[in-house]
Design an enzyme around this catalytic site. Sequence first.
Site, mmCIF file in Angstrom:
data_model
loop_
_atom_site.group_PDB
_atom_site.id
_atom_site.type_symbol
_atom_site.label_atom_id
_atom_site.label_comp_id
_atom_site.label_asym_id
_atom_site.label_seq_id
_atom_site.Cartn_x
_atom_site.Cartn_y
_atom_site.Cartn_z
ATOM 1 N N PHE A 299 -15.604 80.287 -43.990
ATOM 2 C CA PHE A 299 -16.218 80.714 -42.735
ATOM 3 C C PHE A 299 -15.882 79.689 -41.668
ATOM 4 O O PHE A 299 -16.397 78.570 -41.680
ATOM 5 C CB PHE A 299 -17.736 80.824 -42.928
ATOM 6 C CG PHE A 299 -18.460 81.525 -41.812
ATOM 7 C CD1 PHE A 299 -18.046 82.768 -41.367
ATOM 8 C CD2 PHE A 299 -19.570 80.947 -41.215
ATOM 9 C CE1 PHE A 299 -18.723 83.433 -40.358
ATOM 10 C CE2 PHE A 299 -20.269 81.597 -40.194
ATOM 11 C CZ PHE A 299 -19.837 82.842 -39.768
ATOM 12 N N GLU B 230 -25.132 73.609 -42.258
ATOM 13 C CA GLU B 230 -25.798 74.904 -42.040
ATOM 14 C C GLU B 230 -27.062 74.765 -41.187
ATOM 15 O O GLU B 230 -28.076 75.414 -41.430
ATOM 16 C CB GLU B 230 -26.092 75.598 -43.367
ATOM 17 C CG GLU B 230 -24.830 75.973 -44.116
ATOM 18 C CD GLU B 230 -24.940 77.252 -44.919
ATOM 19 O OE1 GLU B 230 -25.721 78.136 -44.556
ATOM 20 O OE2 GLU B 230 -24.225 77.350 -45.919
ATOM 21 N N GLU C 68 -32.948 68.906 -37.108
ATOM 22 C CA GLU C 68 -33.456 69.074 -35.747
ATOM 23 C C GLU C 68 -33.409 70.547 -35.319
ATOM 24 O O GLU C 68 -34.335 71.044 -34.662
ATOM 25 C CB GLU C 68 -32.650 68.204 -34.773
ATOM 26 C CG GLU C 68 -32.876 66.707 -34.924
ATOM 27 C CD GLU C 68 -32.160 66.107 -36.135
ATOM 28 O OE1 GLU C 68 -32.484 64.971 -36.503
ATOM 29 O OE2 GLU C 68 -31.276 66.785 -36.714
#
Length: 384
Positions: free
Chosen positions: A124, A367, A371
């Site tokens: 991806f 991913e 935060e």
Amino acid sequence: MIDFRLDEEHEALRKTVHDFARSEVAPVIGGYYEREEFPYELVAKMGEMGLFGLPFPEEFGGMGGDYFALCLALEELARVDSSVAITLEAGVSLGAMPVYRFGTREQRERWLPELCAGRALGAFGLTESGGGSDAGATRTTAKLVDGEWVINGSKSFITNSGTTLTRLVTVTAVTGTAPGGGKEISTIIVPAGTFGFTVAPKYSKVGWNASDTHELSFSDCRVPGENLLGERGRGYAQFLSILDEGRIAIAALGVGLAQGCVDECLRYVGEREAFGHRIGEYQAIQFKIADMETRVHTARLAYYAAAAKLVRGEPFKKEAAIAKLVSSNAAMDNARDATQIFGGYGFMNEFPVGRFYRDAKILEIGEGTSEIQRLLIARSLGLR
């Protein structure tokens, strides 16, 4: 009635993967890690077990299971090693899942059977060097010219992108201007080996050393117009939904690492002696391990809850963020405590906790950083 016990099918899967991790992965993974070598033999065995096809329908070569089944497998693998676990996680949730969720019938039939069998891997291509958490700052472009997408740009930190099994990378790119004046972002399938698509040498990483990670570049890379994945201009929304699911999978991986730290410490403190006693008899050690087990238990419940909502088709964005945040914290804290309990041996790569310590940090970054998870949770509470 609330019941957190696994049903027979899920428990059988969990035990099968647990046994595989202990008997096949544990004895050899240290060598792969030291050599920074991708474990093709282990990946092939995982493919034969059907792990890459767990959440996909049988009509596309999958096992007909659900996303929770994938999470259970990831947890058990990560109890032994995170490189193998992330190879499975990225291969399924980032490689094959976008094709399944958004692909046409033809795209699914072309790519999914090999991906589900583990004979091929997908990647991806989202992150860019100047973007990081600001995925909307995508600079890679794709222009439709004479029925072909012409792609230019680069992607960073892409897992499973340079193996001999890699067959495709799904790339996010700016394909025009959105109606509101912002960037129109779409996703496009780029088969491995396409002219103009270059895979840089593998990164030298702190952890996950037996997994595959590369920078990718595209220079007038041309693919057919039908390689558009999903609706044009919906790429940003598509990858956000993929990341929401992936956060539950990463949470399961984090729980596995945290549990592995407990497993290793329980073994070690029953053998190691200091000042005339096994160190497991000292209350300071007992309390530290009790805290570690508490973190694991809490994090596991968090990802179970998120996965349950996903499987039921209910909104789960907040629960996925909570699970990812809690589990990555648990993994990092447990890895630190396990290293402390092992003392000097914990600083040696030959011991699993040394690998666990090196592997844990990325879970607070990949991913979606911790935060970003806090931001998502705050927004779900109506805070702006």
